[in-house]
Motif scaffolding. Structure first.
Motif, short mmCIF file in Angstrom:
data_model
loop_
_atom_site.label_atom_id
_atom_site.label_comp_id
_atom_site.label_asym_id
_atom_site.label_seq_id
_atom_site.Cartn_x
_atom_site.Cartn_y
_atom_site.Cartn_z
N CYS A 25 25.74 43.56 -25.47
CA CYS A 25 25.56 43.88 -26.88
C CYS A 25 24.92 45.25 -27.03
CB CYS A 25 24.67 42.82 -27.54
SG CYS A 25 24.45 43.05 -29.32
N GLN A 26 25.30 45.96 -28.07
CA GLN A 26 24.66 47.22 -28.45
C GLN A 26 24.29 47.17 -29.92
OE1 GLN A 26 27.18 50.58 -27.55
NE2 GLN A 26 26.59 50.61 -25.39
N LEU A 27 23.11 47.66 -30.23
CA LEU A 27 22.64 47.82 -31.61
C LEU A 27 22.49 49.31 -31.87
CD1 LEU A 27 19.93 45.02 -31.62
CD2 LEU A 27 22.20 44.91 -32.65
N ASP A 28 23.35 49.85 -32.73
CA ASP A 28 23.42 51.30 -32.94
C ASP A 28 23.52 52.04 -31.61
OD1 ASP A 28 23.45 51.23 -35.65
OD2 ASP A 28 21.47 52.10 -35.96
N GLY A 29 24.30 51.48 -30.69
CA GLY A 29 24.53 52.13 -29.41
C GLY A 29 23.47 51.88 -28.37
N GLN A 82 24.44 48.86 -36.78
CA GLN A 82 25.76 48.47 -36.29
C GLN A 82 25.63 47.65 -35.01
OE1 GLN A 82 28.48 51.29 -34.16
NE2 GLN A 82 29.67 51.14 -36.06
N LEU A 83 26.29 46.52 -34.98
CA LEU A 83 26.26 45.63 -33.81
C LEU A 83 27.64 45.53 -33.20
CD1 LEU A 83 24.48 42.26 -33.35
CD2 LEU A 83 26.95 42.35 -32.97
N ARG A 84 27.70 45.72 -31.88
CA ARG A 84 28.94 45.51 -31.13
C ARG A 84 28.61 44.58 -29.97
NH1 ARG A 84 31.04 51.77 -30.55
NH2 ARG A 84 32.14 51.93 -32.54
N ALA A 85 29.38 43.52 -29.82
CA ALA A 85 29.07 42.53 -28.79
C ALA A 85 30.34 42.05 -28.11
CB ALA A 85 28.34 41.35 -29.41
#
Length: 399
Positions: free
Chosen positions: A72-76, A129-132
């Motif tokens: 997971c990344q939160l704002d990169g 922004q969340l990317r998982a």
């Protein structure tokens, strides 16, 4: 002389006598410790400084279909996802690996942003922004997730900081020939400057050197909200050598802290970055000291001239560095110390101005009946030794 419950009763009745640490020390000089102890119920301490051993636990809530997050990344900024399906831990010193879509930041600009900045932005109510990427299983069939979160759209969001509030610390200098970028900031060559991180007589744990009233369960000011001492901090070292006044001569006790980040104030939680070292988190922390007896009051009366820190040379790239001896915090706060006959300018890493504000705000909360004290439910350990890894093996290349 008094108990915590008696003090809390006085808080509820609007009769409590509370002073900041600096004001109490002035009073003790004027009338003596005995009289000052009789006149004051609570002393408030404070600091505002980088605390890189900090972080936040977040629970995102389940998606439909559900996802078991593994990366997971939160704002990169990478967050750790190795426990519950949608539980994350975001470390304050974690470095960003990428930026938000469309921001067009250069790689170096991206790396100047880290976990501390994301935590501070979430507390300020900003969207993140969340990317998982998920591990696909029968009960968690979703493979990926991209969305935007705020502190209002997630379940739990609380700080859990493994090591805060060093009871004392070091003074960093650089006896070498080149500029050094350190966790204390830039150290100029040839003893061009000296940086100290502890606020000295304002420091919470220096006002309770044997942790008689600060322990597990102690209620504190944390990031502009309410927090608690959760455990001993990592690298807790209460066996550090001490002066006759019982204050340590270098890094000693530490505490682990916990508090609801949704109640915190962005004015007291700030992301920061140390050039060529990495990101961190500036955090305001205040601890009330109940004056239960005259001995505790005597410790709270300690002055900067009676507190010392070791001057360490960072130009020697070893765990154990040579020292230039001990200097008092009154010398450090004067703006100049002398090392081997050379005058060296000093500067604090902690904001002394904001540390005073923390102590003042905590005092106001107590006086207004908005903050009651808690007695510790268990003491912090007094016998922890400090272990290193020197004897366990040699360097290896993991690349």
């Amino acid at each position: 002389m008094r108990t915590v419950e008696e003090i809390n009763h006085r808080i509820r009745q609007g009769q409590v006598k509370v002073l900041t640490a600096e004001a109490f020390k002035h009073l003790a000089l004027e009338v003596g410790v005995t009289q000052a102890a009789k006149a004051v119920d609570v002393v408030t301490t404070g600091t505002f400084e980088p605390m890189e051993s900090s972080g936040a636990i977040l629970n995102l809530g389940h998606t439909d279909p559900p996802i078991k997050i593994r990366r997971c990344q939160l704002d990169g900024v990478p967050a750790y996802a190795g426990f519950g399906a949608v539980d994350l831990y975001l470390g304050a010193s974690q470095i960003a690996e990428s930026s938000r879509v469309g921001e067009g930041l250069e790689t170096e600009d991206v790396r100047e942003r880290g976990g501390g900045h994301v935590i501070a932005d979430l507390i300020a109510g900003k969207p993140i922004q969340l990317r998982a990427v998920g591990q696909v299983t029968d009960c968690y069939p979703r493979a990926s997730l991209e969305t935007t979160i705020t502190r209002e759209t997630i379940n739990q969001f609380y700080l859990f900081n493994p090591r805060n509030l060093y009871q004392n610390f070091i003074v960093g200098v650089n006896g070498g020939d080149r500029l050094l970028h350190t966790y204390l900031g830039p150290l100029q060559p040839r003893l061009g400057n000296a940086v100290y991180s502890n606020p000295g007589a304002l420091s919470p744990l220096l006002n309770d050197p044997h942790l008689q009233v600060i322990g597990i369960g102690s209620r504190i000011f944390l990031g502009g909200g309410i927090g608690y001492v959760a455990w001993e901090g990592t690298q807790h070292f209460p066996l550090q050598k001490r002066l006759p006044n019982q204050t340590p001569i270098g890094p000693a006790a530490t505490v682990a802290l916990i508090g609801d980040a949704k109640q915190m104030d962005p004015d007291w939680v700030r992301g920061c970055y140390f050039k060529s070292y990495g990101p961190s988190l500036m955090l305001g922390v205040g601890v009330p000291i109940p004056l239960l007896n005259e001995e505790i009051a005597r410790y709270c009366a300690v002055q900067d001239a009676e507190l010392v820190a070791p001057v360490m040379d960072f130009s020697i790239p070893r765990r154990v560095r040579p020292t230039f001896g001990l200097v008092s915090y009154s010398q450090l706060k004067s703006g100049q110390i002398t090392i081997d006959g050379q005058k060296v300018r000093t500067a604090p890493l902690a904001s002394l101005y904001r540390a005073r504000q923390v102590a003042e705000q905590l005092k106001d909360w107590i006086a207004a009946g908005q903050f009651e004290l808690t007695a510790a439910i268990a003491p912090l350990p007094s016998d922890r030794s400090f272990l290193s890894q020197d004897r366990w093996g040699s360097q290896v290349n993991l690349s």
